[in-house]
Design a protein around this motif. Sequence first.
Motif, PDB file in Angstrom:
ATOM      1  N   UNK A 146      50.323  -6.241  19.442  1.00 20.98           N
ATOM      2  CA  UNK A 146      49.616  -6.841  20.571  1.00 20.98           C
ATOM      3  C   UNK A 146      49.014  -5.769  21.479  1.00 20.98           C
ATOM      4  N   UNK A 147      47.984  -6.165  22.180  1.00 23.51           N
ATOM      5  CA  UNK A 147      47.346  -5.305  23.167  1.00 23.51           C
ATOM      6  C   UNK A 147      46.765  -6.198  24.257  1.00 23.51           C
ATOM      7  N   UNK A 148      46.748  -5.690  25.470  1.00 27.72           N
ATOM      8  CA  UNK A 148      46.175  -6.469  26.567  1.00 27.72           C
ATOM      9  C   UNK A 148      44.647  -6.400  26.570  1.00 27.72           C
ATOM     10  N   UNK A 198      47.988 -14.162  23.606  1.00 30.38           N
ATOM     11  CA  UNK A 198      47.314 -13.768  24.850  1.00 30.38           C
ATOM     12  C   UNK A 198      45.934 -14.399  25.000  1.00 30.38           C
TER      13      UNK A 198
END
Lengths: 302, 125
Positions: free
Chosen positions: A98-100, A135
Motif C-alpha cells: 500500500x501507499x498513500x 484507500x
Amino acid sequence: MQKKMDRRQFIKLTGYGGGVVFASGLAGFGTPAFAARKKPPAAAEDFYFVQLSDTHWGFSNPAVNPDFEGTLKKAIAEVNALATPPDFIVFTGDLIQTTDDPAVRRQRMSEFRDIAAGLNVRNIRYLAGEHDAALDNGKAFREFFGETHYSFDHKGVHFIALDNVSDPTANLGEAQLAWLAADLAGRDREQQIVVLTHRPLFDLAPSWDWATPDGGKAVDLLLPFEYVTVFYGHIHQENHHMTGHIAHHSAQGLMWPLPAPLSVPKKGPIPWDSAAPYKGLGFREVKAGHEGTSLSELPVKA
Amino acid sequence: MKRSIQPVAAGLLVAAAGAFGFTAGWASDPPVQKIRMVKVSSKRYEFIPAQLTLKKGETVDIELSTEDIVMGFSAPELKLRATMVPGQVSHLRLTPQEVGRFDFLCDVFCGAGHEDMNGAITVVE
C-alpha cells in the motif's frame, strides 16, 4: 459451528500424511461426515490451478526480505517450470504494498501487471487485498485488473471471487451479499463451489485484523451447499479451518511470512533467515476433479 | 466480557440526599461511582495514548477523537468498537470485569502505517 484444525488434525481427517499434499475440503474431504456423503458431481475433467498471494510489490525493506524485487519473479519462474501448466492462476490479493500516493499506487500496479505478464499461462484471475483497494475503494485496482467481485465456471466447478477489502472497514457489504445470494440462487446444492477472497471469512484473529466483520453472512449463504471450499490470503501462512462443512485454506505469501495467529504479543514479519532464505514463502497448487481436490504447497526455492 | 453501564442517575440522587442531611436514610443505596473519562486521540498512524490502564470494576468513559482521517477503534475481546471521524467525538463506556491485557487496533484501513496502529488496555485489580 466453527472448528479450528491444525496441520496434524487436517492430515488425520483427510487420511493423507505424505509431505505437503493434502486432500481438500473442496469436495467434502476433511470432514468427519464425508463418509456419509454422496460423491460430489464429477467435474468434466480433472484440472488444477495455482494460487499465489500477498506479493506486496513495492515493498522494499531488505531486513524483512533482501530479495524484495526478486521473490515474485522467482515464483513466476517456478510456476512456468511446472511439468504441466495449470488451467489458470489466481492471485488472492495484496498484489502491491500500500501507499498513500495514488500515482505510486498505479505505478506499482503497472509494474506488477508487467511482471505477471511473464506467466506462460495467460488465464489469470486477480483479487484485491486491502493494500490494493482499501484507500480508494478499489478504483485503481479496477483500472488495472477488473472487477473486485465476480464469478465464473471452470470444468464443472463454480468459482466465486469475493471482495472484503474495498470497503476500508473490511466488510463485504449488503450489496455484495445480495449479489452472492443471487449468484447462488437456483444452483445445484451438490455442485462444487470454490470461493476466492483475501481475508478470512471467519473470526480467525480479530485483534490482529484477521477477520471479515460480516463474513459470517457469506458463510451462511454458502452453508446449504455440500461442497464448498474457501481459498484466501492475508495472513501470509497456511491455515486450515472448518466452519461447519466448509473448509477455509489460507496461502503462504510471497514477501514475508507472519507468525501463527495470536502466537506472539505483537504481529509482525518473521525475520528473514539467511540460513534458510525464502522460508515461509511459497505458492499452492489446487487439484480438482471427479475424485475431489488436493492441495500441494510449493516453496520458493533459494 | 460484557460491557456494563452504571446508572448515573442513582449517583446523583445519593449526592442530593447527602446535601440535605439524609445520609443515614440512604446508607443501603448503591455506592456512588464517579465515571472516569479517558481520552484517546488518533492520527496517522497512532493512538495517543496507546496504552490504557483501567481498574477492574471501574466504569470509564473512553472519549475518542481523530485529528486527520477516519479511523476505527476496536477491542474485539471487549466487544468495543467505534468509528472515529474528524471533527467529531465518540464515546465508549465500559466496566471491565476481568483483569488482563486486551489489545485494540484501528480497524478502518487508513493508510501506509495502518497495520502498526494498535494498542492495549490493561485491566488491573
